[in-house]
Design a protein around this motif. Structure first.
Motif, short mmCIF file in Angstrom:
data_model
loop_
_atom_site.label_atom_id
_atom_site.label_comp_id
_atom_site.label_asym_id
_atom_site.label_seq_id
_atom_site.Cartn_x
_atom_site.Cartn_y
_atom_site.Cartn_z
N VAL A 66 0.66 -1.37 -0.09
CA VAL A 66 -0.35 0.33 -0.22
C VAL A 66 0.81 1.09 -0.15
O VAL A 66 0.57 2.21 -0.42
N PRO A 67 1.48 1.50 0.93
CA PRO A 67 3.11 2.66 0.91
C PRO A 67 3.08 3.03 -0.77
O PRO A 67 3.10 3.97 -0.91
N LEU A 68 3.92 2.18 -1.06
CA LEU A 68 4.48 2.24 -2.67
C LEU A 68 3.37 1.86 -3.58
O LEU A 68 4.00 3.09 -3.97
N LEU A 113 -6.20 5.17 -0.54
CA LEU A 113 -5.51 3.90 0.07
C LEU A 113 -4.38 3.65 1.10
O LEU A 113 -4.37 3.06 1.98
N LEU A 114 -4.70 4.86 1.73
CA LEU A 114 -4.00 5.05 3.08
C LEU A 114 -4.52 5.74 4.14
O LEU A 114 -4.09 5.33 5.35
N GLN A 115 -5.94 5.36 4.34
CA GLN A 115 -6.81 5.25 5.04
C GLN A 115 -6.82 3.83 5.49
O GLN A 115 -6.76 2.92 5.43
N ASP A 116 -6.88 3.97 7.16
CA ASP A 116 -6.88 3.36 7.61
C ASP A 116 -5.82 2.33 7.67
O ASP A 116 -5.77 0.73 7.96
N GLN A 117 -4.66 2.37 7.88
CA GLN A 117 -2.83 2.24 7.16
C GLN A 117 -2.36 1.72 7.95
O GLN A 117 -2.34 2.75 9.36
N PRO A 118 -1.63 0.72 8.61
CA PRO A 118 -1.15 0.68 9.84
C PRO A 118 0.69 1.52 9.62
O PRO A 118 0.49 1.45 8.76
N ASP A 119 0.53 2.51 10.72
CA ASP A 119 1.56 3.24 10.22
C ASP A 119 2.72 2.28 10.65
O ASP A 119 4.22 3.44 9.50
N SER A 120 2.69 1.48 10.64
CA SER A 120 4.39 0.71 10.76
C SER A 120 5.13 0.52 9.43
O SER A 120 6.04 0.09 9.23
N ASN A 121 3.94 0.60 8.15
CA ASN A 121 4.16 0.17 6.85
C ASN A 121 4.85 1.13 6.37
O ASN A 121 5.10 0.90 4.95
N GLY A 122 5.04 1.78 6.84
CA GLY A 122 5.96 3.46 5.72
C GLY A 122 4.32 3.73 5.97
O GLY A 122 4.42 5.12 4.93
N SER A 123 3.11 3.44 6.39
CA SER A 123 2.34 4.91 5.22
C SER A 123 1.67 5.92 5.76
O SER A 123 1.69 6.74 5.11
N GLU A 166 11.47 14.61 -1.59
CA GLU A 166 11.33 13.94 -0.32
C GLU A 166 10.69 12.79 -0.93
O GLU A 166 10.17 11.16 0.14
N TRP A 167 9.84 13.05 -1.80
CA TRP A 167 9.26 11.52 -2.64
C TRP A 167 10.07 10.13 -3.14
O TRP A 167 10.19 9.09 -2.09
N ASP A 168 11.69 11.53 -3.33
CA ASP A 168 12.32 10.01 -3.93
C ASP A 168 13.20 9.82 -2.62
O ASP A 168 13.31 8.34 -2.70
N ASP A 169 13.53 9.94 -1.14
CA ASP A 169 13.55 9.85 -0.12
C ASP A 169 12.31 8.57 0.36
O ASP A 169 13.19 7.88 0.62
N ILE A 170 11.62 9.02 0.28
CA ILE A 170 10.67 7.66 0.68
C ILE A 170 10.61 6.89 0.03
O ILE A 170 10.54 5.60 0.36
N ALA A 171 10.65 7.05 -1.67
CA ALA A 171 10.18 6.06 -1.95
C ALA A 171 10.91 5.05 -1.88
O ALA A 171 11.71 3.66 -1.44
N GLN A 172 12.96 5.26 -1.70
CA GLN A 172 14.40 4.76 -1.39
C GLN A 172 14.31 3.84 -0.25
O GLN A 172 14.33 3.19 -0.04
N ASN A 173 13.54 4.74 0.61
CA ASN A 173 13.48 4.22 2.25
C ASN A 173 12.66 2.75 2.25
O ASN A 173 13.08 2.01 2.28
N LEU A 174 11.12 3.05 1.72
CA LEU A 174 10.46 1.85 1.41
C LEU A 174 10.67 0.89 0.49
O LEU A 174 10.90 -0.34 1.11
N LEU A 175 11.20 0.84 -0.85
CA LEU A 175 11.25 0.30 -1.92
C LEU A 175 13.08 -0.79 -0.78
O LEU A 175 13.32 -2.01 -0.99
N GLY A 176 13.74 0.04 0.11
CA GLY A 176 14.59 -1.02 0.77
C GLY A 176 14.00 -1.42 1.91
O GLY A 176 14.41 -2.63 2.83
N LYS A 177 13.24 -1.34 2.30
CA LYS A 177 12.50 -2.30 3.55
C LYS A 177 11.27 -3.42 3.34
O LYS A 177 10.94 -4.13 4.13
N PHE A 178 10.55 -2.84 2.26
CA PHE A 178 9.29 -3.60 2.01
C PHE A 178 9.49 -4.21 0.61
O PHE A 178 8.78 -5.14 -0.10
N LEU A 179 10.71 -4.21 -0.07
CA LEU A 179 10.92 -5.48 -1.66
C LEU A 179 12.08 -5.81 -1.42
O LEU A 179 13.51 -5.24 -1.15
#
Length: 99
Positions: free
Chosen positions: A21-23, A40-50, A86-99
């Motif tokens: 969802v976050p990506l 998409l982000l409504q009611d998502q857990p915070d811990s997954n990057g949402s 910042e979009w790039d930073d978030i994407a880079q961070n989430l790609l590293g954690k969740f993919l």
């Protein structure tokens, strides 16, 4: 998937199916689809990057008090860098954690 590969998928009509969802929300942001991303982000857990992506959306919208709330939930701080950076930073961070 790295950041450049992720950005390249923005040429498609639909996001890749394995993003989470976050990506996926970031993908829709990249397509200019704020409302789709926010839904998409409504009611998502915070811990997954949402929460961090949600914060970005409200920063982009100009709703800074709401953005601060979501940055806090994400364990992040409000930044003043350009939104695309910042979009790039978030994407880079989430790609590293969740993919």
């Amino acid at each position: 998937m790295d950041l450049e590969s992720f950005k390249a998928t923005l040429e498609r009509d639909e996001p890749p199916t394995d993003l989470g969802v976050p990506l996926e929300a970031l993908w829709w942001i990249g397509k200019g689809q704020w409302k789709t991303a926010h839904e998409l982000l409504q009611d998502q857990p915070d811990s997954n990057g949402s929460a961090w992506v949600h914060a970005w959306l409200h920063r982009e919208e100009g709703d800074i008090p709401n953005a601060k709330y979501w940055y806090n939930r994400a364990g992040q701080t409000l930044v003043s860098i350009p939104l695309q950076e910042e979009w790039d930073d978030i994407a880079q961070n989430l790609l590293g954690k969740f993919l």
